[in-house]
Design an enzyme around this catalytic site. Structure first.
Site, PDB file in Angstrom:
ATOM      1  N   GLU A 274      -5.602  -8.344   0.437  1.00  0.00           N
ATOM      2  CA  GLU A 274      -6.400  -7.786   1.625  1.00  0.00           C
ATOM      3  C   GLU A 274      -7.910  -7.491   1.494  1.00  0.00           C
ATOM      4  O   GLU A 274      -8.078  -6.718   0.170  1.00  0.00           O
ATOM      5  CB  GLU A 274      -5.822  -6.625   2.106  1.00  0.00           C
TER       6      GLU A 274
ATOM      7  N   GLU B 256       0.782  -1.148  -0.048  1.00  0.00           N
ATOM      8  CA  GLU B 256      -0.152  -0.120   0.003  1.00  0.00           C
ATOM      9  C   GLU B 256       1.004   1.388   0.102  1.00  0.00           C
ATOM     10  O   GLU B 256       0.977   2.087   0.971  1.00  0.00           O
ATOM     11  CB  GLU B 256      -0.840   0.086   1.094  1.00  0.00           C
TER      12      GLU B 256
HETATM   13  O1  IFM Z   1      -4.435  -3.267   9.011  1.00  0.00           O
HETATM   14  C1  IFM Z   1      -4.449  -2.629   7.734  1.00  0.00           C
HETATM   15  C2  IFM Z   1      -3.156  -3.102   6.913  1.00  0.00           C
HETATM   16  O2  IFM Z   1      -2.035  -2.876   7.553  1.00  0.00           O
HETATM   17  C3  IFM Z   1      -3.362  -2.534   5.536  1.00  0.00           C
HETATM   18  N1  IFM Z   1      -4.370  -2.497   4.701  1.00  0.00           N
HETATM   19  C4  IFM Z   1      -5.505  -2.053   5.505  1.00  0.00           C
HETATM   20  C5  IFM Z   1      -5.546  -2.786   6.876  1.00  0.00           C
HETATM   21  C6  IFM Z   1      -6.831  -2.474   7.577  1.00  0.00           C
HETATM   22  O3  IFM Z   1      -6.804  -0.935   7.716  1.00  0.00           O
END
Ligand code: IFM
Length: 441
Positions: free
Chosen positions: A351, A166
Site C-alpha cells: 500500500e 497492518e
Molecule cells: O484505508 C486504509 C487501509 O484500510 C489500510 N491502510 C491505510 C489506508 C489509508 O488510511
C-alpha cells in the site's frame, strides 16, 4: 510519471489494492455484523456515522472494477476476504460468501491478473467481538479456522496470501488510541491485542503450511519516525515509537523477540506464557508486504503515562489526511527491512497512496498531486532496488475511492473516483498517467 515499466526488473508487478469492508457493500450476500458496524453506529466515532453497508457496491460491480484494473495495464490485484461475510457468526461458513470469493477469484484470473489475498483486513465478526475480540486468545484459533475455510475454497488460485493487514492498526490504534473499532483506550487490552494478532499470524501460517501452501506472508505498516529535536528525551521517545510501530511485529516474526523499548511498557500486561508462542510466530514467511504513507516527528510528553509520546506537524506538504509527504521514508523502510530483517526475501509495497479532495469536472478528475506522489514513491522503491532490496512489486492504495474507516467517505484515496450517490466510476488523471508509464513497449 518519471519512470517506465522497463526501468524495473522483469517480473516486477504493478497493481492496486482494496479491502473488503471498504468497497464491497456489507449488506449483501449474507454477511454477518462486524465490530465496525457498531463502532460506526456509536456517536463521534465515524464522520456522519457512515458505515460499509453499501460502500462502492463492489459486491455487484466487481466485473467493471476488475476491467478498469486490467485496462490500466496492471499485473496484480490485492484484495481481502471478509471474515464476517464468510463466517457471519465467526464460526459457521456462509455458502453465499464463499461463492462470491470464488466468482471474484475466477474473474481476477480471467483478466490475467494475479490475485494477492489478505485474510484479515479488519472486519471482525460481532459474535467474536462480543467475546473480547483480539483481547481473547480464543479468537486466534477461530482465525485459524477461518483461514482453513477460505483457503480450502480459493487458496489453490492465489498468487500470494497475507495473513493480517497492518497489525499495529488492529491492536494499538484500535485498543490503545481508540481511533478504530472496537475503540478501546486500555493498555491491558492493547497489549493483549498486540500479542494475539501476532499469534493469529502464526496460527494462520501453521494452518496454511499444513496444506503445503506457499507464497504466504504478512502486510505490516510503517511510519517514518524521527525525534523532533536532539534532546535525549525526544530521541528516547522516537525510539519507543519506532519499537511499538515499526519493530514489534517484524522482530517477532523474523527473530522471535519483541523489542525491549516496547516491552518496557507492555510487559506487565502480557498474557501468561507469551514467550512460548514466539516459535510459532517466528516461523518462516515467503514475502513481506510494506505499507507506507507518511512520517512523524516525535517528542516526550512528561504529562502522559508510558509511552509518553507527542508529535508535532512538520513543514512538508500534506495530503487530505494531513499526512506529510515524505517518499524518502519508503526508501528507508525497504532498505531497512532487507538489511535488518528479511534479507533477500521478496518485499512488496502493498500500500502507498494519498487522499485528495478530488472532484469530477466535465467528466474528468484532474489530480496532478497524486500523479507526483505516486511517481515520487515508485522512484523511491526503484532506488531501494538499485541499492539491493528485493522489491518485487508496488500496489497503489487504492483502486477506488472508498470507506476510509473513521473518516467515512470523505477522504478520497482512489485512482478511480466513485460518486457515492450514483456509484459511477471515473478514472482520475493519475490512473491514465500510471497506465501510460506501465504500458508494455
Ligand atoms: O484505508 C486504509 C487501509 O484500510 C489500510 N491502510 C491505510 C489506508 C489509508 O488510511
Amino acid at each position: 510519471m518519471q519512470f517506465k515499466r522497463s526501468d524495473f526488473p522483469d517480473g516486477f508487478l504493478f497493481g492496486a489494492a482494496t479491502a473488503a469492508y471498504q468497497i464491497e457493500g456489507h449488506k449483501f450476500g449474507g454477511a454477518g455484523p462486524t465490530h465496525w458496524d457498531t463502532f460506526a453506529a456509536t456517536p463521534s466515532n465515524v464522520i456522519r456515522a457512515e458505515d460499509g453497508a453499501l460502500a462502492c457496491d463492489h459486491y455487484h460491480r466487481y466485473p467493471q472494477d476488475l476491467d478498469l484494473l486490467k485496462d490500466a495495464g496492471m499485473d496484480a490485484y490485492r484484495f481481502s476476504t471478509s471474515w464476517a461475510r464468510i463466517m457471519p457468526d465467526g464460526k459457521t461458513p456462509n455458502a453465499e460468501g464463499l461463492d462470491f470469493y470464488d466468482r471474484l477469484t475466477d474473474a481476477i484470473l480471467e483478466r490475467g491478473l494475479k490475485p494477492f489475498q489478505t485474510l484479515y483486513h479488519w472486519e471482525l465478526p460481532s459474535a467474536l467481538a462480543d467475546q473480547g475480540g483480539w483481547t481473547n486468545r480464543d479468537t486466534v484459533m477461530r482465525f485459524g479456522d477461518f483461514t482453513d475455510v477460505i483457503t480450502d475454497r480459493i487458496g489453490d488460485r492465489m498468487a500470494s496470501i497475507a495473513t493480517i493487514n497492518e497489525p499495529w492498526c488492529v491492536a494499538f490504534l484500535s485498543h490503545f488510541l481508540g481511533h478504530h473499532a472496537p475503540g478501546l483506550r486500555d493498555i491491558r487490552a492493547a497489549t493483549r491485542a498486540m500479542h494475539h494478532i501476532t499469534l493469529a499470524h502464526g496460527e494462520a501460517m501453521t494452518r496454511m503450511r499444513a496444506k503445503g501452501m506457499e507464497n504466504c506472508g504478512i502486510v505490516l505498516n510503517f511510519d517514518h519516525t524521527t525525534p523532533l529535536d536532539d534532546r535525549p528525551d525526544s530521541i528516547k521517545a522516537a525510539a519507543t515509537q519506532d519499537a511499538i510501530y515499526n519493530r514489534w511485529f517484524i522482530e517477532a516474526i523474523t527473530k522471535g523477540t519483541y523489542p525491549a523499548e516496547a516491552l518496557a511498557g507492555f510487559a506487565p500486561y502480557m498474557p501468561d506464557g507469551w514467550q512460548d508462542d514466539m516459535a510459532q510466530i517466528s516461523q518462516p514467511i515467503d514475502f513481506l508486504g510494506v505499507n507506507y504513507y507518511t512520517r512523524h516527528r516525535v517528542t516526550h510528553d512528561p504529562d502522559m503515562p508510558w509511552p509518553s509520546l507527542a508529535d508535532e506537524p512538520g513543514d512538508l506538504p500534506v495530503t487530505q489526511m494531513d499526512w506529510e509527504i515524505y517518499p524518502e521514508g519508503l526508501y528507508d523502510f525497504l532498505t531497512r527491512m532487507a538489511r535488518d530483517y528479511v534479507g533477500d526475501l521478496p518485499l512488496y509495497v502493498t500500500e502507498n497512496g494519498m487522499a485528495w479532495d478530488d472532484t469530477v469536472e466535465n467528466g474528468a478528475v484532474f489530480d496532478p498531486e497524486r500523479t507526483k506522489f505516486v511517481s515520487d514513491h515508485i522512484m523511491a522503491a526503484k532506488r531501494a532496488i538499485d541499492d539491493g532490496a528485493n522489491v518485487a512489486g508496488f500496489f497503489y492504495w487504492s483502486l477506488l475511492d472508498n470507506y476510509e474507516w473513521a473518516f467515512g467517505y470523505e477522504k478520497r484515496f482512489g485512482m478511480i473516483h466513485v460518486d457515492f450517490e450514483t456509484l459511477e466510476r471515473t478514472p482520475k488523471a493519475s490512473y491514465y498517467a500510471l497506465q501510460a508509464a506501465i504500458a508494455r513497449a
